[in-house]
Design a protein around this motif. Structure first.
Motif, PDB file in Angstrom:
ATOM      1  N   GLU A   1      35.344  54.843  30.653  1.00  0.00           N
ATOM      2  CA  GLU A   1      35.381  53.556  31.177  1.00  0.00           C
ATOM      3  C   GLU A   1      35.760  52.512  29.952  1.00  0.00           C
ATOM      4  O   GLU A   1      36.594  51.670  29.903  1.00  0.00           O
ATOM      5  N   VAL A   2      35.032  52.771  28.758  1.00  0.00           N
ATOM      6  CA  VAL A   2      35.311  51.959  27.533  1.00  0.00           C
ATOM      7  C   VAL A   2      36.675  52.309  27.164  1.00  0.00           C
ATOM      8  O   VAL A   2      37.375  51.328  26.787  1.00  0.00           O
ATOM      9  N   GLU A   3      37.078  53.256  27.000  1.00  0.00           N
ATOM     10  CA  GLU A   3      38.660  53.818  26.594  1.00  0.00           C
ATOM     11  C   GLU A   3      39.572  53.147  27.577  1.00  0.00           C
ATOM     12  O   GLU A   3      40.681  52.491  27.108  1.00  0.00           O
ATOM     13  N   GLY A   4      39.354  53.202  28.640  1.00  0.00           N
ATOM     14  CA  GLY A   4      40.160  52.475  29.898  1.00  0.00           C
ATOM     15  C   GLY A   4      40.343  51.321  29.543  1.00  0.00           C
ATOM     16  O   GLY A   4      41.488  50.777  29.817  1.00  0.00           O
ATOM     17  N   LYS A   5      39.374  50.671  29.496  1.00  0.00           N
ATOM     18  CA  LYS A   5      39.272  48.950  29.283  1.00  0.00           C
ATOM     19  C   LYS A   5      40.044  48.570  28.014  1.00  0.00           C
ATOM     20  O   LYS A   5      40.848  47.629  28.102  1.00  0.00           O
ATOM     21  N   LEU A   6      39.814  49.439  26.834  1.00  0.00           N
ATOM     22  CA  LEU A   6      40.404  49.335  25.756  1.00  0.00           C
ATOM     23  C   LEU A   6      41.907  49.288  25.673  1.00  0.00           C
ATOM     24  O   LEU A   6      42.714  48.590  25.121  1.00  0.00           O
ATOM     25  N   LEU A   7      42.153  50.365  26.504  1.00  0.00           N
ATOM     26  CA  LEU A   7      43.737  50.637  26.831  1.00  0.00           C
ATOM     27  C   LEU A   7      44.382  49.596  27.724  1.00  0.00           C
ATOM     28  O   LEU A   7      45.253  49.133  26.984  1.00  0.00           O
ATOM     29  N   VAL A   8      43.620  49.006  28.615  1.00  0.00           N
ATOM     30  CA  VAL A   8      44.154  47.806  29.309  1.00  0.00           C
ATOM     31  C   VAL A   8      44.296  46.641  28.392  1.00  0.00           C
ATOM     32  O   VAL A   8      45.458  46.083  28.513  1.00  0.00           O
ATOM     33  N   PHE A   9      43.522  46.198  27.477  1.00  0.00           N
ATOM     34  CA  PHE A   9      43.518  45.171  26.794  1.00  0.00           C
ATOM     35  C   PHE A   9      44.778  45.224  25.757  1.00  0.00           C
ATOM     36  O   PHE A   9      45.301  44.438  25.439  1.00  0.00           O
ATOM     37  N   GLU A  10      44.988  46.588  25.351  1.00  0.00           N
ATOM     38  CA  GLU A  10      45.887  46.870  24.335  1.00  0.00           C
ATOM     39  C   GLU A  10      47.224  46.532  24.963  1.00  0.00           C
ATOM     40  O   GLU A  10      48.183  46.016  24.405  1.00  0.00           O
ATOM     41  N   VAL A  11      47.510  47.105  26.173  1.00  0.00           N
ATOM     42  CA  VAL A  11      48.674  47.207  26.877  1.00  0.00           C
ATOM     43  C   VAL A  11      49.065  45.691  27.223  1.00  0.00           C
ATOM     44  O   VAL A  11      50.324  45.194  27.153  1.00  0.00           O
ATOM     45  N   VAL A  12      47.855  44.768  27.669  1.00  0.00           N
ATOM     46  CA  VAL A  12      48.150  43.541  28.242  1.00  0.00           C
ATOM     47  C   VAL A  12      48.670  42.638  26.616  1.00  0.00           C
ATOM     48  O   VAL A  12      49.782  41.903  26.873  1.00  0.00           O
ATOM     49  N   ALA A  13      48.131  42.874  25.810  1.00  0.00           N
ATOM     50  CA  ALA A  13      48.348  42.185  24.575  1.00  0.00           C
ATOM     51  C   ALA A  13      49.745  42.551  23.979  1.00  0.00           C
ATOM     52  O   ALA A  13      50.544  41.513  23.701  1.00  0.00           O
TER      53      ALA A  13
END
Length: 96
Positions: A22-34
């Protein structure tokens, strides 16, 4: 994997600590959006907007750190990390 409503789901109280996925998934989402946002800014020759984004990040972080009552050392580490993330995202967006 990701749940923005974990606390509202039945049994959510048993899963108070997020999983590594979950943590890695959320970080991935933030990275992709940015990166997607920065790509759009850079694609349309709005590169000066990146400096505006940088100033806004600094301003918002200082306010948030103040409200959290972080010590000066933690605030500096937070700002340094955020600027590093922004720089990496700009580099990544520029390479696409």
């Amino acid at each position: 994997m990701l749940s923005t409503e974990r606390d509202f789901k039945r049994g959510g109280e048993r899963m108070a600590i997020p999983t590594q996925g979950e943590v890695e998934g959320k970080l991935l989402v933030f990275e992709v959006v940015a990166i997607a946002c920065l790509e759009e800014l850079l694609r349309h020759e709005h590169a000066p907007a990146v400096s505006k984004v940088r100033r806004r990040i600094l301003h918002n972080l200082k306010e948030r750190c103040r409200s959290l009552k972080l010590c000066a050392e933690d605030e500096k580490a937070t700002v340094d990390y955020a600027l590093g993330v922004l720089e990496a995202a700009v580099e990544e967006a520029g390479s696409w």
